[in-house]
Motif scaffolding. Structure first.
Motif, mmCIF file in Angstrom:
data_model
loop_
_atom_site.group_PDB
_atom_site.id
_atom_site.type_symbol
_atom_site.label_atom_id
_atom_site.label_comp_id
_atom_site.label_asym_id
_atom_site.label_seq_id
_atom_site.Cartn_x
_atom_site.Cartn_y
_atom_site.Cartn_z
ATOM 1 N N PRO A 136 0.801 -1.230 0.000
ATOM 2 C CA PRO A 136 0.000 0.000 0.000
ATOM 3 C C PRO A 136 0.834 1.281 0.000
ATOM 4 N N ASP A 137 1.985 1.255 0.678
ATOM 5 C CA ASP A 137 2.822 2.456 0.725
ATOM 6 C C ASP A 137 3.376 2.842 -0.643
ATOM 7 N N VAL A 141 -2.326 6.727 -4.563
ATOM 8 C CA VAL A 141 -3.741 6.979 -4.309
ATOM 9 C C VAL A 141 -4.258 7.772 -5.504
ATOM 10 N N HIS A 162 -6.178 0.916 -1.093
ATOM 11 C CA HIS A 162 -6.528 2.053 -0.231
ATOM 12 C C HIS A 162 -8.031 2.212 -0.011
ATOM 13 N N LYS A 164 -10.198 0.932 1.927
ATOM 14 C CA LYS A 164 -10.731 0.964 3.296
ATOM 15 C C LYS A 164 -10.239 2.181 4.079
ATOM 16 N N GLU A 165 -9.378 2.974 3.457
ATOM 17 C CA GLU A 165 -8.863 4.169 4.123
ATOM 18 C C GLU A 165 -9.865 5.313 3.970
ATOM 19 N N GLU A 166 -9.594 6.410 4.632
ATOM 20 C CA GLU A 166 -10.474 7.580 4.567
ATOM 21 C C GLU A 166 -10.661 8.067 3.133
ATOM 22 N N GLY A 168 -10.784 6.269 0.561
ATOM 23 C CA GLY A 168 -11.397 5.202 -0.233
ATOM 24 C C GLY A 168 -12.589 5.642 -1.060
#
Length: 180
Positions: A136-137, A141, A162, A164-166, A168
């Motif tokens: 992911p890093d 995005v 990504h 599930k991240e904010e 997303g």
């Protein structure tokens, strides 16, 4: 046994083999030779002995001849057997195509990516395989619809890594906007 997620990730690279080279170059900073074409090559790495070895995908970069080979492995979870077969994939493929080879492991989960990145000691002094891992890093995005249209495979990879991240929701909107 492979999953739909595993096969979906592989499909991104089958659809656009150059994505493997671009991730090595852009996300991981690996220097590659000049190349004009990326092709999906047979992932069959079986030797004469009865044991069959098969990588997830092999991408061959060409400049009139093979100049670089990439073994693409998708890892959704830890699999200790892979640490035994990855070195074999590279050496077998290098022998077959007679050019430098690299292992690109795509692991959308951060913990799995860290596990995959652990060096594999082969015993011979200095012979250590350091898997090149895109976790992911290293996966960008993508929230821009135009960029998602230009690079749909990378947009889907971004959503998987990504989602599930904010951010997303913004990624999902970009992906959906790109397909409409």
């Amino acid at each position: 046994m492979t999953s739909m997620r595993h096969e979906g990730l592989l499909l991104l690279f089958r659809n656009r083999p150059a994505l493997a080279a671009e991730l090595l170059r852009d996300a991981l900073g690996v220097g590659l030779p000049a190349w004009s074409e990326a092709r999906v090559e047979s992932a069959e790495l079986t030797e004469v002995v009865p044991t069959e070895y098969r990588a997830d995908l092999v991408v061959l970069l060409w400049e009139g001849r093979p100049v670089f080979a990439i073994v693409v492995e998708v890892q959704i979870s830890r699999d200790e057997a892979k640490r035994k077969t990855w070195p074999l994939y590279l050496t077998s493929l290098r022998s077959r195509v007679a050019c430098p080879t690299a292992l690109l492991v795509v692991a959308p989960d951060a913990a799995v990516a860290r596990w995959c990145a652990r060096p594999i000691e082969l015993g011979h002094p200095g012979f250590v395989l350091k898997p090149l891992v895109v976790g992911p890093d290293a996966i960008p995005v993508l929230t821009d619809v135009k960029e998602a249209r230009r690079e749909p495979e990378l947009a889907v990879l971004s959503a998987i890594a990504h989602g599930k991240e904010e951010v997303g929701q913004a990624i999902a909107q970009a992906v959906m906007g790109a397909v409409v």
